[in-house]
Structure formats: C-alpha cells, structure tokens
Design a protein around this motif. Sequence first.
Motif, PDB file in Angstrom:
ATOM      1  N   GLY A  20       9.844  13.926  70.733  1.00 30.56           N
ATOM      2  CA  GLY A  20       8.669  13.323  72.331  1.00 30.56           C
ATOM      3  C   GLY A  20       9.220  12.541  73.081  1.00 30.56           C
ATOM      4  N   THR A  21      10.818  11.626  73.167  1.00 31.01           N
ATOM      5  CA  THR A  21      10.906  11.077  74.717  1.00 31.01           C
ATOM      6  C   THR A  21      11.366  12.416  75.209  1.00 31.01           C
ATOM      7  N   ARG A  22      11.685  13.710  74.828  1.00 33.03           N
ATOM      8  CA  ARG A  22      12.480  15.002  75.776  1.00 33.03           C
ATOM      9  C   ARG A  22      11.472  15.880  75.802  1.00 33.03           C
ATOM     10  N   ILE A  23      10.108  15.763  75.295  1.00 34.93           N
ATOM     11  CA  ILE A  23       9.712  16.888  75.736  1.00 34.93           C
ATOM     12  C   ILE A  23       8.393  15.589  75.506  1.00 34.93           C
ATOM     13  N   PRO A  24       7.622  15.416  76.291  1.00 36.99           N
ATOM     14  CA  PRO A  24       6.329  14.258  75.562  1.00 36.99           C
ATOM     15  C   PRO A  24       5.369  15.401  76.013  1.00 36.99           C
ATOM     16  N   GLU A  25       5.033  15.952  77.200  1.00 31.25           N
ATOM     17  CA  GLU A  25       4.120  16.432  77.015  1.00 31.25           C
ATOM     18  C   GLU A  25       3.430  17.484  75.638  1.00 31.25           C
ATOM     19  N   THR A  26       4.100  17.935  75.204  1.00 27.76           N
ATOM     20  CA  THR A  26       4.520  19.009  74.370  1.00 27.76           C
ATOM     21  C   THR A  26       3.865  18.000  73.393  1.00 27.76           C
ATOM     22  N   MET A  27       5.206  17.134  72.754  1.00 30.40           N
ATOM     23  CA  MET A  27       4.620  16.416  71.336  1.00 30.40           C
ATOM     24  C   MET A  27       3.008  15.779  71.305  1.00 30.40           C
ATOM     25  N   ILE A  28       2.698  15.628  72.911  1.00 29.39           N
ATOM     26  CA  ILE A  28       1.532  14.609  72.760  1.00 29.39           C
ATOM     27  C   ILE A  28       0.179  15.527  72.850  1.00 29.39           C
ATOM     28  N   PHE A  30       0.939  18.297  70.988  1.00 28.56           N
ATOM     29  CA  PHE A  30       0.742  18.877  69.329  1.00 28.56           C
ATOM     30  C   PHE A  30       0.178  17.593  68.995  1.00 28.56           C
ATOM     31  N   ASP A  31       0.427  16.386  68.628  1.00 31.75           N
ATOM     32  CA  ASP A  31       0.039  15.170  68.110  1.00 31.75           C
ATOM     33  C   ASP A  31      -1.952  15.572  68.444  1.00 31.75           C
ATOM     34  N   SER A  32      -2.452  15.849  68.962  1.00 22.70           N
ATOM     35  CA  SER A  32      -3.286  15.684  69.518  1.00 22.70           C
ATOM     36  C   SER A  32      -4.080  16.701  68.899  1.00 22.70           C
ATOM     37  N   LEU A  33      -3.528  18.140  68.535  1.00 24.15           N
ATOM     38  CA  LEU A  33      -4.085  18.879  68.145  1.00 24.15           C
ATOM     39  C   LEU A  33      -3.884  18.918  66.766  1.00 24.15           C
ATOM     40  N   HIS A  34      -2.838  17.912  66.065  1.00 25.31           N
ATOM     41  CA  HIS A  34      -2.658  17.734  64.721  1.00 25.31           C
ATOM     42  C   HIS A  34      -4.097  16.506  64.559  1.00 25.31           C
ATOM     43  N   LYS A  35      -4.418  15.576  65.178  1.00 24.95           N
ATOM     44  CA  LYS A  35      -5.575  14.597  65.176  1.00 24.95           C
ATOM     45  C   LYS A  35      -6.592  15.597  64.274  1.00 24.95           C
ATOM     46  N   ALA A  36      -6.721  16.358  65.765  1.00 24.25           N
ATOM     47  CA  ALA A  36      -8.319  17.265  66.216  1.00 24.25           C
ATOM     48  C   ALA A  36      -8.464  17.846  65.033  1.00 24.25           C
ATOM     49  N   SER A  37      -7.434  18.900  64.454  1.00 23.43           N
ATOM     50  CA  SER A  37      -7.987  19.806  63.263  1.00 23.43           C
ATOM     51  C   SER A  37      -7.951  19.409  61.636  1.00 23.43           C
TER      52      SER A  37
END
Length: 121
Positions: A20-28, A30-37
């Motif tokens: 997440g520190t290296r590809i923050p947009e992607t991991m943010i 993914f985290d949002s997708l995980h939470k929403a799902s």
Amino acid sequence: MIKDHSKKYNDLTNLMNRLGTRIPETMIAFDSLHKASINEGILSSKTKELIALGIAITVRCDGCIAFHVHDALASGATSEEILETIGVAVLMGGGPAVVYGCEAMEALDQYIVLERNNDNG
C-alpha cells in the motif's frame, strides 16, 4: 501440510500494508472494494465471508484461506458452518478443493486453539 495460518495472516497483512505504500491508489481501492463487498447487506458479513472462503478453496489460494477462515470466525461463523462451506467448495472444486479444504480445516483448528489460549491467558 502443517502451515502456520495465523502467521500467514499476519505476514500477509504486513506485506499488503507495505504494498500500500508503493501502490497506494490500487490498495486503497482494493480496501474499499473489500469493505463494500463484506459489509452487512441483504447477506450478512458472516455469509459473505463463508462465500469468500468457498471461493478461496476452489481457486487454491493459501493466503485467502488464512484470511477468510480468520474473518469468518470474527464475523461469528461457527466451526460447523466453516466445515459445511468446505464441503460445498469440494462439490464445486473436486479433488484439488479437497486438498485446500484440508488447509481450511487446519486453519480453523489453529484459530480455535489460539482463541482458547487467548481466553485462558
């Protein structure tokens, strides 16, 4: 086959944080997708975690199994519900799902021991 699923869970959590520190947009995202799902909806979070576990078994993802057994338990799933989920995954995934279903059972047993130790200690 003995693996330390709790260690796998913790190691992957740390690695995903580093990623997440290296590809923050992607991991943010993914985290949002995980939470929403996984959030409560018409289906409960527990049911969604059990579905995710069944998929993890059939796609043969060790890390996903460690996460979704852990999170299914945290969402209130019982051992029996997790074992039944393993059975459905075996139906859909055949022989390879039996192998990864054993991994899920092993993770379940390890998390239950850890939970008992935490309750007693």
